[in-house]
Design a protein around this motif. Structure first.
Motif, mmCIF file in Angstrom:
data_model
loop_
_atom_site.group_PDB
_atom_site.id
_atom_site.type_symbol
_atom_site.label_atom_id
_atom_site.label_comp_id
_atom_site.label_asym_id
_atom_site.label_seq_id
_atom_site.Cartn_x
_atom_site.Cartn_y
_atom_site.Cartn_z
ATOM 1 N N GLU A 1 0.838 -1.208 0.000
ATOM 2 C CA GLU A 1 0.000 0.000 0.000
ATOM 3 C C GLU A 1 0.868 1.251 0.000
ATOM 4 O O GLU A 1 1.851 1.342 0.732
ATOM 5 N N ILE A 2 0.516 2.236 -0.811
ATOM 6 C CA ILE A 2 1.251 3.496 -0.888
ATOM 7 C C ILE A 2 0.265 4.655 -0.823
ATOM 8 O O ILE A 2 -0.893 4.537 -1.219
ATOM 9 N N VAL A 3 0.727 5.777 -0.299
ATOM 10 C CA VAL A 3 -0.076 6.998 -0.257
ATOM 11 C C VAL A 3 0.045 7.704 -1.604
ATOM 12 O O VAL A 3 1.154 7.926 -2.101
ATOM 13 N N VAL A 4 -1.083 8.052 -2.217
ATOM 14 C CA VAL A 4 -1.053 8.724 -3.517
ATOM 15 C C VAL A 4 -1.418 10.199 -3.415
ATOM 16 O O VAL A 4 -1.022 10.996 -4.264
ATOM 17 N N ASN A 5 -2.180 10.586 -2.381
ATOM 18 C CA ASN A 5 -2.479 12.000 -2.181
ATOM 19 C C ASN A 5 -3.070 12.196 -0.797
ATOM 20 O O ASN A 5 -3.586 11.254 -0.188
ATOM 21 N N GLU A 6 -3.021 13.442 -0.333
ATOM 22 C CA GLU A 6 -3.528 13.726 1.000
ATOM 23 C C GLU A 6 -3.842 15.211 1.131
ATOM 24 O O GLU A 6 -3.363 16.040 0.342
ATOM 25 N N ALA A 7 -4.658 15.537 2.104
ATOM 26 C CA ALA A 7 -5.004 16.931 2.405
ATOM 27 C C ALA A 7 -5.071 17.092 3.913
ATOM 28 O O ALA A 7 -5.680 16.269 4.611
ATOM 29 N N ASN A 8 -4.443 18.171 4.410
ATOM 30 C CA ASN A 8 -4.447 18.452 5.838
ATOM 31 C C ASN A 8 -5.625 19.345 6.223
ATOM 32 O O ASN A 8 -6.226 20.012 5.371
ATOM 33 N N PHE A 9 -5.937 19.358 7.531
ATOM 34 C CA PHE A 9 -6.942 20.245 8.107
ATOM 35 C C PHE A 9 -8.310 20.072 7.441
ATOM 36 O O PHE A 9 -8.970 21.031 7.055
ATOM 37 N N VAL A 10 -8.698 18.808 7.304
ATOM 38 C CA VAL A 10 -10.008 18.455 6.741
ATOM 39 C C VAL A 10 -10.956 18.178 7.902
ATOM 40 O O VAL A 10 -10.556 17.620 8.932
ATOM 41 N N ARG A 11 -12.201 18.555 7.727
ATOM 42 C CA ARG A 11 -13.211 18.330 8.771
ATOM 43 C C ARG A 11 -14.156 17.219 8.338
ATOM 44 O O ARG A 11 -14.789 17.308 7.280
ATOM 45 N N LYS A 12 -14.242 16.177 9.172
ATOM 46 C CA LYS A 12 -15.205 15.105 8.919
ATOM 47 C C LYS A 12 -16.486 15.419 9.676
ATOM 48 O O LYS A 12 -16.478 15.587 10.897
#
Length: 751
Positions: A37-48
């Protein structure tokens, strides 16, 4: 980050709004990647989003897209409830990419919304991301504080990786390849032990031989004419055929059947009758000729040479699109539509979806002796499985049920890849037939709760496993399709030629790969009455016995007055043009009681044999909505300390106490023979106890634990919430406070 290794906590600093003040805080993110498994993208400070009414309970964190799943890592994760089902490969906020139904981006300020597919462009900066999942979850993320570019990129990555261009791009192929080599040191003499896998997979003749012996099918034999899939691409390499049919004749007959699918033996009754499924004959001019030859061979396999009883299911059952449309409607009603807008017509909307009606259709057809469907790969799987489930108690055990699915679905060539639409290529081929089967099984379990070794939690987890692409069970369209792709996979991953495919791409049945030993005890039914178990009737202890009387050979088909255990005065759904009305023949009153009528009258008059024949009641009031599956993610339907789990909790404690006492008695007796008796014998070790809930002590509170809800062992926390409604008729219905006979007076009803 290396696959399979825990990533070091990533430290980042940023300003976040909290109420009216702004403050700085350290955010630590940590999560684990599976092999490959590899990380392909991400975003910080997201609200669920946790609540639709306010954002006070919402979670802040990082949104990550890998080649396997969508992960949300909260910055301040709330303490996880210890008694919720914990997946070994997925976190609490993880969603497998194959579980995504739709990826929807929203821009509130511009009033724009777009459903994203693979390789699509997004012309606006998303402020929200809504994920509609195939397990009925709806997850919503907001990008209030996330950068617009990072929000757009992570949304596009999720959409792209959830629409793979090829089956071998699914994460399971990378995962199993890495896993095979990572565990190479455990290999013994060039092969890997099956790790406790007890379920037969029917990919070899010995599995079929054992099934023939178990059912006493002496007039049938294992045939290998389809080795290397030389005859039919959708049948297994080994099939069971009448002993009187020669291989050469079968090869010739196969030319006249759809997809060259010669008739397939499923199961044998103790009286010698066999259940056979077959595809249609292509040439109508040749149909009678070759049907007669096949039927003659089947008749010869019966000890009394009984005639074949045939049912053409194409005439009676809905098609796959009818079933898909019904599922879409019931999902809309249960999960998407706001209750405040639909509560007055909720019950009638459930009925109008026709889902429960189709559940009844499948049960109504269960009096047939031979199933006849055009391609024999869809609805025949449901009907043949349900027939065996109701007739043979072996298939109501956990291993038996799994072997039934493996035999009648996987090896019989059900096109799981197309019906699950894993590649999201053809919506017209998508249809939840396996889900419909599981609902039918639940209906029987609901009426006969002591007859099954497994629980509705097991059925729900099994349905969820369809969307985890790590196992071979639900990924392929046929045994040949599986074999070809796994041969290419083995070659690409340098796996030795001739290695058993089960070793490097296992089926789902080894549940230890997904759950802990403790969580697996949630599959065990404390009420299960196993073979040889005793019951008390009228003060006498009696033992259940499987007798031939229970399986009456006179049952050729239910008559009008007692069809499937229903009295003649009890009507079915009266929908105009419904399939139930088509199935219901016009019987005229008769004075003499038919053998079928006598059978049903006698059967319902006898004490129930949990190890015998089970006949489900099919009038509308007995066919219920499977609440744990359809409503587990709906906060309004979640009943604190309520639902069936409360009874399961008490029964589990009682059974655990009994088994502990039995263990102590055995220890006491064993130690007393020739030695000093134990003064305080102990019970079985904690990891060997069958029940999830252990026996209580006198100091435990009498009320159920706080974590028990009607959604247990799942939780609706974090699912897209609708506005809370309290005290409405629908909330009373969900809480079991009252059953309404009609929906016309719901608005006037008061608590």
């Amino acid at each position: 980050a290396k696959a399979g290794k825990r990533i070091k906590p990533q430290k980042s600093y940023s300003s976040l709004k909290c109420c009216s003040c702004r403050f700085y805080m350290h955010i630590f993110f940590s999560f684990c990647l599976s092999p490959g498994e590899i990380v392909v993208n991400e975003a910080n400070f997201v609200r669920k989003c946790i609540s639709a009414e306010n954002s006070q309970d919402d979670l802040w964190g990082k949104l990550i897209c890998t080649n396997f799943k969508v992960s949300f890592i909260p910055q301040d994760a709330p303490p996880k409830q210890k008694s919720l089902l914990s997946h070994l490969l997925l976190g609490e906020h993880d969603i497998p990419l194959t579980c995504l139904e739709q990826v929807v981006t929203v821009n509130d300020t511009k009033g724009k919304k777009k459903v994203l597919g693979s390789n699509q462009k997004l012309k606006f900066n998303p402020t929200e991301l809504i994920l509609y999942c195939k397990d009925l979850r709806i997850i919503r993320f907001c990008f209030d504080e996330a950068g617009p570019e990072s929000a757009k990129k992570v949304c596009l990555a999720i959409a792209h990786y959830s629409h793979p261009a090829d089956l071998q791009l699914l994460f399971g192929f990378e995962y199993q390849g890495r896993r095979y080599h990572d565990y190479k040191e455990k290999r013994v003499n060039g092969s890997t032990p099956r790790g406790g896998l007890q379920t037969p997979v029917f990919n070899c003749s010995s599995d079929w031989d054992r099934e023939i012996k178990r059912t006493g099918a002496s007039g049938w034999r294992v045939c290998s004419i389809n080795e290397n899939y030389d005859i039919s691409p959708s049948l297994p390499e080994y099939i069971v055929v009448p002993g009187s049919l020669a291989d050469q004749d079968l090869k010739h007959y196969s030319l006249f059947f759809a997809d060259k699918r010669v008739p397939l033996w499923c199961w044998n009754h103790p009286n010698g009758s066999a259940l056979v499924r077959m595809a249609s004959i292509i040439d109508p001019l040749q149909q009678k000729k070759y049907e007669q030859r096949i039927f003659t061979a089947i008749t010869k396999s019966h000890p009394q040479r009984s005639d074949v009883v045939r049912s053409d299911l194409d005439k009676y059952l809905p098609n796959i699109q009818d079933i898909q449309n019904a599922f879409v409607k019931i999902r809309q009603i249960c999960v998407i539509d706001p209750f405040e807008e639909s509560e007055e017509r909720w019950l009638s909307s459930i009925e109008n979806s026709r889902w429960l009606e189709y559940v009844r259709y499948l049960n109504i057809t269960l009096h047939v002796s031979i199933n006849y469907k055009e391609e024999d790969r869809d609805l025949n799987c449901i009907v043949s499985s349900l027939v065996q489930l109701m007739l043979d108690p072996h298939y109501r055990s956990l291993v038996g049920f799994q072997s039934l699915v493996q035999k009648e679905w996987v090896m019989a060539g059900h096109p799981f890849l197309d019906r699950c639409n894993h590649l999201k290529r053809n919506d017209k081929e998508e249809s939840p037939l396996f889900m419909l089967f599981l609902d039918c099984v639940w209906q029987v379990m609901n009426q006969y709760p002591a007859a099954f070794e497994f629980t509705e939690t097991y059925l729900t987890v099994l349905s969820d496993s369809m969307w985890i692409p790590l196992f071979s069970t639900f990924l392929f369209n046929s045994p040949k399709h599986c074999s070809q792709l796994l041969m290419d996979f083995a070659k690409n991953k340098a796996i030795p030629q001739g290695e058993d495919q089960v070793m490097y791409f296992p089926p789902v049945w080894d549940w230890s790969q997904q759950f802990s030993t403790k969580d697996l005890t949630l599959f065990n039914n404390p009420m299960y009455v196993g073979k040889g178990a005793a019951c008390v009737q009228n003060g006498e202890v009696k033992t259940f016995r499987r007798t031939k009387k229970t399986y009456s050979s006179t049952l050729r088909g239910p008559s009008g007055s007692l069809r499937n255990g229903l009295k003649g005065g009890e009507d079915t759904l009266t929908r105009r043009g419904s399939l139930v009305s088509e199935l219901k023949p016009d019987f005229s009153p008769v004075k003499d009681e038919s053998p079928s009528e006598r059978f049903f009258r006698d059967w319902f008059a006898r004490p129930l044999d949990q190890q015998g024949l089970l006949i489900p009641l099919l009038i509308p009031s007995h066919v219920a909505l499977w609440k744990l599956f359809f409503l587990r993610w709906v906060p309004e339907a979640c009943i604190p300390k309520g639902g069936p789990i409360t009874a399961y909790h008490k029964l589990s404690q009682l059974v655990d106490e009994i088994e502990t006492l039995q263990s102590q008695i055995r220890q006491y007796k064993g130690s007393s023979s020739g030695s000093t008796p134990l003064t305080s014998p102990s019970g079985p070790p904690s990891n060997q106890r069958r029940m999830y809930f252990k026996s209580s002590s006198p100091h435990d509170p009498p009320t159920p634990p706080d974590f028990l809800t009607s959604s247990f062992p799942f939780t609706p926390m974090g699912n897209l919430c609708r506005r809370s409604i309290h005290g409405t008729p629908i909330s009373k219905f969900l809480n079991g406070a009252r059953i309404w006979l009609s929906t016309e007076n719901l608005t006037n009803d008061t608590v």
